[in-house]
Write a protein that holds these residues in place. Structure first.
Motif, PDB file in Angstrom:
ATOM      1  N   THR A   1      36.526  43.041  42.427  1.00 42.84           N
ATOM      2  CA  THR A   1      35.786  41.524  42.769  1.00 42.84           C
ATOM      3  C   THR A   1      36.154  40.515  42.169  1.00 42.84           C
ATOM      4  O   THR A   1      35.925  39.285  42.190  1.00 42.84           O
ATOM      5  CB  THR A   1      34.444  41.541  42.905  1.00 42.84           C
ATOM      6  OG1 THR A   1      33.684  41.668  41.448  1.00 42.84           O
ATOM      7  CG2 THR A   1      33.766  42.616  43.731  1.00 42.84           C
ATOM      8  N   ASN A   2      36.844  40.741  40.872  1.00 42.50           N
ATOM      9  CA  ASN A   2      37.447  39.804  39.898  1.00 42.50           C
ATOM     10  C   ASN A   2      38.706  39.803  39.382  1.00 42.50           C
ATOM     11  O   ASN A   2      38.974  40.373  38.400  1.00 42.50           O
ATOM     12  CB  ASN A   2      36.257  39.584  38.733  1.00 42.50           C
ATOM     13  CG  ASN A   2      36.395  38.365  37.766  1.00 42.50           C
ATOM     14  OD1 ASN A   2      37.316  37.419  38.262  1.00 42.50           O
ATOM     15  ND2 ASN A   2      35.864  38.480  36.856  1.00 42.50           N
ATOM     16  N   HIS A   3      39.663  39.699  40.316  1.00 37.73           N
ATOM     17  CA  HIS A   3      41.044  39.718  39.709  1.00 37.73           C
ATOM     18  C   HIS A   3      41.436  41.084  39.287  1.00 37.73           C
ATOM     19  O   HIS A   3      42.599  40.990  38.381  1.00 37.73           O
ATOM     20  CB  HIS A   3      41.571  38.437  39.027  1.00 37.73           C
ATOM     21  CG  HIS A   3      40.941  37.152  39.541  1.00 37.73           C
ATOM     22  ND1 HIS A   3      41.613  36.430  40.714  1.00 37.73           N
ATOM     23  CD2 HIS A   3      40.039  36.319  39.086  1.00 37.73           C
ATOM     24  CE1 HIS A   3      41.174  35.324  40.854  1.00 37.73           C
ATOM     25  NE2 HIS A   3      40.121  35.193  39.921  1.00 37.73           N
TER      26      HIS A   3
ATOM     27  N   ILE B   1      28.130  51.320  29.755  1.00 39.03           N
ATOM     28  CA  ILE B   1      28.527  49.956  29.532  1.00 39.03           C
ATOM     29  C   ILE B   1      29.970  49.895  29.692  1.00 39.03           C
ATOM     30  O   ILE B   1      30.773  50.839  29.384  1.00 39.03           O
ATOM     31  CB  ILE B   1      28.129  49.246  28.113  1.00 39.03           C
ATOM     32  CG1 ILE B   1      28.235  47.785  28.043  1.00 39.03           C
ATOM     33  CG2 ILE B   1      28.720  50.150  27.108  1.00 39.03           C
ATOM     34  CD1 ILE B   1      26.958  47.039  28.642  1.00 39.03           C
ATOM     35  N   CYS B   2      30.454  48.874  30.426  1.00 40.43           N
ATOM     36  CA  CYS B   2      31.789  48.651  30.440  1.00 40.43           C
ATOM     37  C   CYS B   2      32.187  47.238  29.706  1.00 40.43           C
ATOM     38  O   CYS B   2      31.561  46.202  29.961  1.00 40.43           O
ATOM     39  CB  CYS B   2      32.270  48.473  31.951  1.00 40.43           C
ATOM     40  SG  CYS B   2      32.312  50.068  32.802  1.00 40.43           S
ATOM     41  N   LEU B   3      33.244  47.455  28.814  1.00 38.84           N
ATOM     42  CA  LEU B   3      33.585  46.362  27.978  1.00 38.84           C
ATOM     43  C   LEU B   3      34.983  45.880  28.545  1.00 38.84           C
ATOM     44  O   LEU B   3      35.657  46.649  28.707  1.00 38.84           O
ATOM     45  CB  LEU B   3      33.743  46.594  26.287  1.00 38.84           C
ATOM     46  CG  LEU B   3      32.755  47.005  25.622  1.00 38.84           C
ATOM     47  CD1 LEU B   3      32.871  47.202  24.303  1.00 38.84           C
ATOM     48  CD2 LEU B   3      31.464  45.960  25.658  1.00 38.84           C
ATOM     49  N   PRO B   4      35.187  44.627  28.563  1.00 36.68           N
ATOM     50  CA  PRO B   4      36.679  44.129  29.204  1.00 36.68           C
ATOM     51  C   PRO B   4      37.536  44.720  28.235  1.00 36.68           C
ATOM     52  O   PRO B   4      37.684  44.794  27.123  1.00 36.68           O
ATOM     53  CB  PRO B   4      36.492  42.593  28.995  1.00 36.68           C
ATOM     54  CG  PRO B   4      35.339  42.193  28.199  1.00 36.68           C
ATOM     55  CD  PRO B   4      34.500  43.422  28.273  1.00 36.68           C
ATOM     56  N   LEU B   5      38.717  45.105  28.713  1.00 35.67           N
ATOM     57  CA  LEU B   5      39.901  45.755  27.964  1.00 35.67           C
ATOM     58  C   LEU B   5      40.582  44.585  27.370  1.00 35.67           C
ATOM     59  O   LEU B   5      41.498  43.872  28.119  1.00 35.67           O
ATOM     60  CB  LEU B   5      40.883  46.465  28.782  1.00 35.67           C
ATOM     61  CG  LEU B   5      42.090  47.290  28.028  1.00 35.67           C
ATOM     62  CD1 LEU B   5      41.484  47.913  26.825  1.00 35.67           C
ATOM     63  CD2 LEU B   5      42.825  47.971  29.015  1.00 35.67           C
ATOM     64  N   LEU B   6      40.338  43.890  26.144  1.00 34.27           N
ATOM     65  CA  LEU B   6      40.989  42.996  25.420  1.00 34.27           C
ATOM     66  C   LEU B   6      42.294  43.169  24.978  1.00 34.27           C
ATOM     67  O   LEU B   6      42.599  44.364  24.583  1.00 34.27           O
ATOM     68  CB  LEU B   6      40.147  42.476  24.439  1.00 34.27           C
ATOM     69  CG  LEU B   6      38.703  41.932  24.619  1.00 34.27           C
ATOM     70  CD1 LEU B   6      37.844  41.447  23.400  1.00 34.27           C
ATOM     71  CD2 LEU B   6      38.874  40.893  25.635  1.00 34.27           C
TER      72      LEU B   6
ATOM     73  N   PRO C   1      36.117  38.269  30.770  1.00 34.70           N
ATOM     74  CA  PRO C   1      35.112  38.310  31.396  1.00 34.70           C
ATOM     75  C   PRO C   1      33.953  39.184  30.701  1.00 34.70           C
ATOM     76  O   PRO C   1      34.321  39.788  29.739  1.00 34.70           O
ATOM     77  CB  PRO C   1      35.557  39.615  32.567  1.00 34.70           C
ATOM     78  CG  PRO C   1      36.984  39.959  32.389  1.00 34.70           C
ATOM     79  CD  PRO C   1      37.530  38.983  31.159  1.00 34.70           C
ATOM     80  N   PRO C   2      32.692  39.002  31.015  1.00 38.96           N
ATOM     81  CA  PRO C   2      31.654  39.335  30.160  1.00 38.96           C
ATOM     82  C   PRO C   2      31.618  41.144  30.297  1.00 38.96           C
ATOM     83  O   PRO C   2      31.848  41.633  31.383  1.00 38.96           O
ATOM     84  CB  PRO C   2      30.430  38.841  30.758  1.00 38.96           C
ATOM     85  CG  PRO C   2      30.844  38.352  32.173  1.00 38.96           C
ATOM     86  CD  PRO C   2      32.211  38.192  32.088  1.00 38.96           C
TER      87      PRO C   2
ATOM     88  N   LEU D   1      30.741  47.794  38.303  1.00 37.97           N
ATOM     89  CA  LEU D   1      31.930  47.887  39.100  1.00 37.97           C
ATOM     90  C   LEU D   1      32.128  49.264  39.710  1.00 37.97           C
ATOM     91  O   LEU D   1      33.016  49.049  40.556  1.00 37.97           O
ATOM     92  CB  LEU D   1      32.767  48.400  37.491  1.00 37.97           C
ATOM     93  CG  LEU D   1      32.954  47.180  36.675  1.00 37.97           C
ATOM     94  CD1 LEU D   1      33.704  47.462  35.365  1.00 37.97           C
ATOM     95  CD2 LEU D   1      33.366  45.945  37.252  1.00 37.97           C
ATOM     96  N   SER D   2      31.449  50.195  39.468  1.00 35.75           N
ATOM     97  CA  SER D   2      31.705  51.461  40.405  1.00 35.75           C
ATOM     98  C   SER D   2      31.351  51.391  41.874  1.00 35.75           C
ATOM     99  O   SER D   2      31.851  51.759  42.849  1.00 35.75           O
ATOM    100  CB  SER D   2      30.868  52.820  39.866  1.00 35.75           C
ATOM    101  OG  SER D   2      29.606  52.371  39.721  1.00 35.75           O
ATOM    102  N   LYS D   3      30.186  50.139  42.123  1.00 36.18           N
ATOM    103  CA  LYS D   3      29.824  49.999  43.526  1.00 36.18           C
ATOM    104  C   LYS D   3      31.134  49.168  44.254  1.00 36.18           C
ATOM    105  O   LYS D   3      31.119  49.428  45.373  1.00 36.18           O
ATOM    106  CB  LYS D   3      28.582  48.919  43.439  1.00 36.18           C
ATOM    107  CG  LYS D   3      27.598  49.813  43.065  1.00 36.18           C
ATOM    108  CD  LYS D   3      26.350  48.555  43.238  1.00 36.18           C
ATOM    109  CE  LYS D   3      25.091  49.174  42.784  1.00 36.18           C
ATOM    110  NZ  LYS D   3      24.036  48.460  42.825  1.00 36.18           N
ATOM    111  N   ASN D   4      31.806  48.414  43.503  1.00 31.16           N
ATOM    112  CA  ASN D   4      33.088  47.741  43.917  1.00 31.16           C
ATOM    113  C   ASN D   4      34.432  48.781  44.076  1.00 31.16           C
ATOM    114  O   ASN D   4      34.894  48.300  45.116  1.00 31.16           O
ATOM    115  CB  ASN D   4      33.493  46.704  43.171  1.00 31.16           C
ATOM    116  CG  ASN D   4      32.051  45.840  42.732  1.00 31.16           C
ATOM    117  OD1 ASN D   4      31.518  45.629  43.723  1.00 31.16           O
ATOM    118  ND2 ASN D   4      32.290  45.201  41.625  1.00 31.16           N
ATOM    119  N   ASN D   5      34.487  49.657  43.590  1.00 36.84           N
ATOM    120  CA  ASN D   5      35.505  50.868  43.675  1.00 36.84           C
ATOM    121  C   ASN D   5      35.548  51.861  44.820  1.00 36.84           C
ATOM    122  O   ASN D   5      34.571  52.123  45.144  1.00 36.84           O
ATOM    123  CB  ASN D   5      35.962  51.297  42.576  1.00 36.84           C
ATOM    124  CG  ASN D   5      36.420  50.313  41.283  1.00 36.84           C
ATOM    125  OD1 ASN D   5      37.034  49.350  41.362  1.00 36.84           O
ATOM    126  ND2 ASN D   5      35.928  50.737  39.894  1.00 36.84           N
TER     127      ASN D   5
END
Length: 136
Positions: free
Chosen positions: A63-65, A75-80, A124-125, A132-136
């Motif tokens: 949902t976010n690019h 928890i999911c952390l953005p991959l910096l 992204p936060p 995230l798993s709901k979107n995939n």
């Protein structure tokens, strides 16, 4: 004709404001609109507590690019970019509340990964992986 266009403009403006508020309802308040990407990220990242969360791999936010996140189950952390390649699948990661440092435990190696907030504009936060798993 001018009166009709003013009314149409007013209706359009009100519609825009309503849609803007609906799509930005996840923000904590109006002050968040004026924070930098760095401040917003840190506000969401620093309260996180992790105690030996196993790194399960990457997941994308559809949902976010297609932003990449590191999946730790809960928890999911953005991959910096600064973390890319430094945490491997199967590593255990710990983080204390209000800390900017991750503690990585690997089979024969333990090390600290310090978050570098210099030259960091934002990301992204962090979020619950269920979101995230709901979107995939």
């Amino acid at each position: 004709m001018q009166k009709k266009s003013k009314i149409l403009f007013l209706i359009s403006f009100i519609g825009f404001v309503v849609l803007f508020l609906i799509f930005n309802s996840e923000k904590k308040g109006w002050s968040d609109f004026f924070k930098s990407g760095k401040e917003t990220f840190l506000d969401n990242y620093t309260p996180i507590v992790m105690n030996k969360y196993k790194y399960l791999g990457e997941v994308a936010d559809t949902t976010n690019h297609m932003n990449a996140y590191m999946n730790f189950g809960e928890i999911c952390l953005p991959l910096l970019d600064q973390w890319r390649g430094k945490i491997e699948i199967g590593d255990y990661v710990s983080k204390k509340k209000d800390s900017l440092t991750l503690f990585i435990e690997r089979k024969n190696q333990n090390y600290y990964l310090h978050f570098d907030d210099k030259d960091f504009d934002g990301a992204p936060p962090p979020c619950k992986c269920k979101k995230l798993s709901k979107n995939n």
